[in-house]
Write a protein that holds these residues in place. Structure first.
Motif, PDB file in Angstrom:
ATOM      1  N   ARG A 160       0.875  -1.216   0.152  1.00  0.00           N
ATOM      2  CA  ARG A 160       0.052   0.000   0.065  1.00  0.00           C
ATOM      3  C   ARG A 160       0.901   1.165  -0.090  1.00  0.00           C
ATOM      4  O   ARG A 160       0.252   2.206  -0.538  1.00  0.00           O
ATOM      5  N   ILE A 161       2.168   1.163   0.825  1.00  0.00           N
ATOM      6  CA  ILE A 161       2.856   2.437   0.708  1.00  0.00           C
ATOM      7  C   ILE A 161       3.424   2.653  -0.579  1.00  0.00           C
ATOM      8  O   ILE A 161       3.517   3.675  -1.266  1.00  0.00           O
ATOM      9  N   VAL A 162       3.874   1.591  -1.352  1.00  0.00           N
ATOM     10  CA  VAL A 162       4.411   1.693  -2.727  1.00  0.00           C
ATOM     11  C   VAL A 162       3.263   2.394  -3.693  1.00  0.00           C
ATOM     12  O   VAL A 162       3.474   3.181  -4.324  1.00  0.00           O
ATOM     13  N   GLN A 163       1.928   1.673  -3.651  1.00  0.00           N
ATOM     14  CA  GLN A 163       0.865   2.141  -4.468  1.00  0.00           C
ATOM     15  C   GLN A 163       0.747   3.676  -4.120  1.00  0.00           C
ATOM     16  O   GLN A 163       0.731   4.286  -5.092  1.00  0.00           O
ATOM     17  N   GLU A 164       0.594   4.055  -2.908  1.00  0.00           N
ATOM     18  CA  GLU A 164       0.521   5.567  -2.578  1.00  0.00           C
ATOM     19  C   GLU A 164       1.467   6.363  -2.968  1.00  0.00           C
ATOM     20  O   GLU A 164       1.271   7.551  -3.647  1.00  0.00           O
ATOM     21  N   ALA A 165       2.891   5.988  -2.975  1.00  0.00           N
ATOM     22  CA  ALA A 165       3.870   6.620  -3.405  1.00  0.00           C
ATOM     23  C   ALA A 165       4.000   6.742  -4.880  1.00  0.00           C
ATOM     24  O   ALA A 165       4.158   7.865  -5.374  1.00  0.00           O
ATOM     25  N   LEU A 166       3.585   5.845  -5.510  1.00  0.00           N
ATOM     26  CA  LEU A 166       3.504   6.027  -6.876  1.00  0.00           C
ATOM     27  C   LEU A 166       2.379   6.773  -7.630  1.00  0.00           C
ATOM     28  O   LEU A 166       2.582   7.553  -8.487  1.00  0.00           O
ATOM     29  N   SER A 167       1.038   6.756  -6.801  1.00  0.00           N
ATOM     30  CA  SER A 167       0.040   7.559  -6.981  1.00  0.00           C
ATOM     31  C   SER A 167       0.557   8.849  -6.806  1.00  0.00           C
ATOM     32  O   SER A 167       0.231   9.737  -7.630  1.00  0.00           O
ATOM     33  N   ASN A 168       1.168   9.239  -5.944  1.00  0.00           N
ATOM     34  CA  ASN A 168       1.707  10.904  -5.689  1.00  0.00           C
ATOM     35  C   ASN A 168       2.642  11.275  -6.753  1.00  0.00           C
ATOM     36  O   ASN A 168       2.640  12.331  -6.988  1.00  0.00           O
ATOM     37  N   ALA A 169       3.423  10.374  -6.981  1.00  0.00           N
ATOM     38  CA  ALA A 169       4.520  10.523  -8.074  1.00  0.00           C
ATOM     39  C   ALA A 169       3.702  11.088  -9.424  1.00  0.00           C
ATOM     40  O   ALA A 169       4.188  11.940 -10.195  1.00  0.00           O
ATOM     41  N   ALA A 170       2.694  10.160  -9.656  1.00  0.00           N
ATOM     42  CA  ALA A 170       2.105  10.518 -11.019  1.00  0.00           C
ATOM     43  C   ALA A 170       1.102  11.796 -10.977  1.00  0.00           C
ATOM     44  O   ALA A 170       1.095  12.368 -11.781  1.00  0.00           O
ATOM     45  N   ARG A 171       0.643  12.111  -9.974  1.00  0.00           N
ATOM     46  CA  ARG A 171      -0.490  13.290  -9.684  1.00  0.00           C
ATOM     47  C   ARG A 171       0.553  14.557  -9.436  1.00  0.00           C
ATOM     48  O   ARG A 171      -0.008  15.467  -9.946  1.00  0.00           O
ATOM     49  N   HIS A 172       1.517  14.711  -8.569  1.00  0.00           N
ATOM     50  CA  HIS A 172       2.022  15.759  -8.238  1.00  0.00           C
ATOM     51  C   HIS A 172       3.512  15.902  -8.483  1.00  0.00           C
ATOM     52  O   HIS A 172       3.720  16.870  -8.770  1.00  0.00           O
ATOM     53  N   ALA A 173       4.138  14.839  -8.411  1.00  0.00           N
ATOM     54  CA  ALA A 173       5.666  14.956  -8.852  1.00  0.00           C
ATOM     55  C   ALA A 173       5.999  15.208 -10.401  1.00  0.00           C
ATOM     56  O   ALA A 173       6.973  15.643 -10.894  1.00  0.00           O
ATOM     57  N   HIS A 174       4.999  14.705 -11.338  1.00  0.00           N
ATOM     58  CA  HIS A 174       5.155  14.724 -12.557  1.00  0.00           C
ATOM     59  C   HIS A 174       6.717  14.089 -12.923  1.00  0.00           C
ATOM     60  O   HIS A 174       7.392  14.537 -13.971  1.00  0.00           O
ATOM     61  N   ALA A 175       7.139  12.979 -12.269  1.00  0.00           N
ATOM     62  CA  ALA A 175       8.195  12.389 -12.559  1.00  0.00           C
ATOM     63  C   ALA A 175       8.526  11.512 -13.864  1.00  0.00           C
ATOM     64  O   ALA A 175       7.658  11.109 -14.389  1.00  0.00           O
ATOM     65  N   SER A 176       9.576  11.639 -14.370  1.00  0.00           N
ATOM     66  CA  SER A 176       9.929  10.838 -15.549  1.00  0.00           C
ATOM     67  C   SER A 176      10.594   9.441 -15.215  1.00  0.00           C
ATOM     68  O   SER A 176      10.624   8.670 -16.080  1.00  0.00           O
ATOM     69  N   ARG A 177      11.121   9.183 -14.122  1.00  0.00           N
ATOM     70  CA  ARG A 177      11.647   8.073 -13.491  1.00  0.00           C
ATOM     71  C   ARG A 177      11.522   7.820 -12.145  1.00  0.00           C
ATOM     72  O   ARG A 177      11.385   8.787 -11.330  1.00  0.00           O
ATOM     73  N   VAL A 178      11.135   6.551 -11.830  1.00  0.00           N
ATOM     74  CA  VAL A 178      10.849   6.430 -10.598  1.00  0.00           C
ATOM     75  C   VAL A 178      11.557   4.921 -10.454  1.00  0.00           C
ATOM     76  O   VAL A 178      11.751   3.910 -11.268  1.00  0.00           O
ATOM     77  N   GLY A 179      12.384   4.815  -8.987  1.00  0.00           N
ATOM     78  CA  GLY A 179      12.892   3.620  -8.563  1.00  0.00           C
ATOM     79  C   GLY A 179      12.301   3.138  -7.240  1.00  0.00           C
ATOM     80  O   GLY A 179      12.067   3.647  -6.391  1.00  0.00           O
ATOM     81  N   VAL A 180      12.236   1.527  -7.397  1.00  0.00           N
ATOM     82  CA  VAL A 180      11.587   1.229  -5.979  1.00  0.00           C
ATOM     83  C   VAL A 180      12.542   0.023  -5.750  1.00  0.00           C
ATOM     84  O   VAL A 180      12.858  -0.956  -6.555  1.00  0.00           O
ATOM     85  N   THR A 181      12.970  -0.023  -4.414  1.00  0.00           N
ATOM     86  CA  THR A 181      13.898  -0.883  -3.696  1.00  0.00           C
ATOM     87  C   THR A 181      13.367  -1.622  -2.676  1.00  0.00           C
ATOM     88  O   THR A 181      13.272  -1.117  -1.677  1.00  0.00           O
ATOM     89  N   LEU A 182      13.545  -3.009  -2.709  1.00  0.00           N
ATOM     90  CA  LEU A 182      12.975  -3.646  -1.535  1.00  0.00           C
ATOM     91  C   LEU A 182      14.264  -4.306  -0.931  1.00  0.00           C
ATOM     92  O   LEU A 182      14.759  -5.352  -1.699  1.00  0.00           O
ATOM     93  N   SER A 183      14.567  -4.097   0.306  1.00  0.00           N
ATOM     94  CA  SER A 183      15.653  -4.646   0.869  1.00  0.00           C
ATOM     95  C   SER A 183      15.558  -5.763   2.135  1.00  0.00           C
ATOM     96  O   SER A 183      14.864  -5.222   3.219  1.00  0.00           O
ATOM     97  N   TYR A 184      15.770  -6.879   2.119  1.00  0.00           N
ATOM     98  CA  TYR A 184      15.760  -7.869   3.322  1.00  0.00           C
ATOM     99  C   TYR A 184      17.060  -7.556   4.025  1.00  0.00           C
ATOM    100  O   TYR A 184      18.287  -8.319   3.656  1.00  0.00           O
ATOM    101  N   LEU A 185      17.077  -6.994   5.188  1.00  0.00           N
ATOM    102  CA  LEU A 185      18.330  -7.094   6.034  1.00  0.00           C
ATOM    103  C   LEU A 185      18.258  -7.566   7.303  1.00  0.00           C
ATOM    104  O   LEU A 185      17.746  -7.073   8.269  1.00  0.00           O
TER     105      LEU A 185
END
Length: 414
Positions: free
Chosen positions: A321-346
């Motif tokens: 859900r956090i990723v979905q909200e962040a992507l939605s914000n990037a599309a609606r407000h940031a007008h980003a041309s590139r987005v990167g998502v990293t999932l790390s198991y530490l």
């Protein structure tokens, strides 16, 4: 008071009520049996007159109601007068016949109830004098040996009765303390019950409020985003003359509608997101990022580091859900041309990083919403904190935005 305590209390009450009658009867029987037949008639008359007076005194004491538990247990002038008159009768009767010492011994039983505290020891001493005199063979004392024996017996009787009285006082004090403790415990239990009832009401209200927040967040993060995507696809359809392109966007709108409908049903039943129904979190994130990038024509990339583990449903759903909200914000407000998502198991922690090269914003200028609303950055932060995690945001105008969610690695229950 327990049933056993009530039974003991009744027995003591019966002893105090009928004890003087019983001891007086024993004294009369023994006195008559041991009496000298040649005793002067005047002495017999005096003895029987005093016995009658003792019986009348007992009848008066009980007939007036002073012996009732609610009155006879508290020292009063009437009780003191009754004790003194009874002692005087017992003293004279014991002078006439030592066997009336049994009747005189009744003074040991109720001195603590009939006499004021400051006179209690004197009452016990007076009864001890009568009993000790009878034990030495009767009064008057005729020689030095009797006087010495009387002194020893008086000291022994006095010490014994004073000791018993002291122990009785201590027992009564403990009884009062126990009664007060029980009363305090009952009050505490009543207060605890009231507090427990209040906590139940508050917990119920908190549960309702939490469920409302959850549904609000789910609607915002899933249905609202799906509807926004559908509107975007339909706008393309209305603005393009190309039938093939229009058909493609209509198909996407239908797929988003079906997906949103499924998410709505799962939100109502508090189920896991559709993306996690058949896939683990890494696969679900990879598909979500790819579909979002294709839908928004944005370059989106997903990276997995560390060894993936099967996470608890709540942890996986929260990160998705956090990723979905962040992507939605990037599309609606940031007008980003590139987005990167990293999932790390530490080890014992999972870190989710989301970066974009959009317009960014001033963190201090962003209006703070209540976390209870479950929207935007506050909504993502509330989700992370709900599972003992945290969310940090870094952004500057023109330099993009970076979000980092850190949550405990809670494995799936097998």
């Amino acid at each position: 008071m327990t049933v056993e305590d009530s039974r003991i209390e009744r027995r003591w009450e019966q002893l105090h009520t009928w004890g003087p009658y019983g001891f007086l009867g024993i004294s009369i029987v023994l006195g008559v049996v041991s009496a000298d037949p040649h005793t002067a008639q005047a002495k017999w008359f005096t003895a029987w007159s005093l016995v009658g007076a003792a019986v009348v005194l007992q009848l008066w004491w009980h007939a007036t109601g002073f012996r009732r538990p609610d009155r006879g247990r508290t020292p009063s002038p009437a009780g003191t007068a009754y004790y003194v008159v009874r002692w005087a009768l017992a003293f004279v009767l014991t002078w006439l016949s030592p066997f009336f010492a049994f009747y005189a011994a009744t003074g040991y039983m109720d001195a603590d109830e009939l006499l004021p505290r400051r006179w209690r020891r004197f009452g016990l001493l007076a009864s001890a004098v009568t009993v000790a005199g009878a034990q030495t063979g009767g009064m008057p004392l005729r020689n030095v040996l009797q006087w010495l024996l009387f002194a020893v017996l008086l000291a022994a009787n006095s010490a014994l009765q004073v000791g018993i009285a002291h122990l009785n006082d201590q027992e009564k004090q403990r009884s009062r303390e126990r009664t007060e403790t029980i009363a305090a415990l009952r009050q505490a239990l009543d207060e605890n019950a009231a507090l427990h009832s209040q906590l139940l009401v508050q917990a119920r209200e908190a549960g309702v409020a939490d469920e409302r927040r959850r549904l609000a967040a789910e609607i915002h993060d899933t249905i609202a985003q799906g509807l926004a995507g559908i509107i975007t696809q339909l706008q393309v359809v209305t603005n393009t003359p190309d039938p093939d392109l229009a058909e493609e966007h209509v198909s996407r709108a239908l797929a988003l509608a079906r997906h949103s409908l499924g998410e709505a049903r799962r939100s109502v039943h508090n189920l896991a997101p559709v993306a996690l129904e058949h896939d683990g979190l890494p696969e679900a994130l990879q598909k979500t990022v790819a579909e979002w990038g294709e839908r928004t024509s944005t370059r989106a990339e997903f990276i997995l580091t560390g060894t993936a583990e099967q996470l608890h449903e709540e942890v996986a759903a929260t990160l998705l859900r956090i990723v979905q909200e962040a992507l939605s914000n990037a599309a609606r407000h940031a007008h980003a041309s590139r987005v990167g998502v990293t999932l790390s198991y530490l080890g014992e922690e999972v870190i989710l990083d989301i970066r974009d090269d959009g317009t960014g914003f001033d963190l201090l200028a962003v209006p703070t919403r209540s976390r209870a609303g479950g929207f935007g950055l506050d909504g993502m932060r509330a989700r992370a904190e709900r599972i003992a995690g945290s969310l940090t945001v870094e952004s500057e105008p023109g330099l993009g935005t970076a979000l980092s969610a850190r949550v405990p690695l809670v494995r799936h229950d097998n």
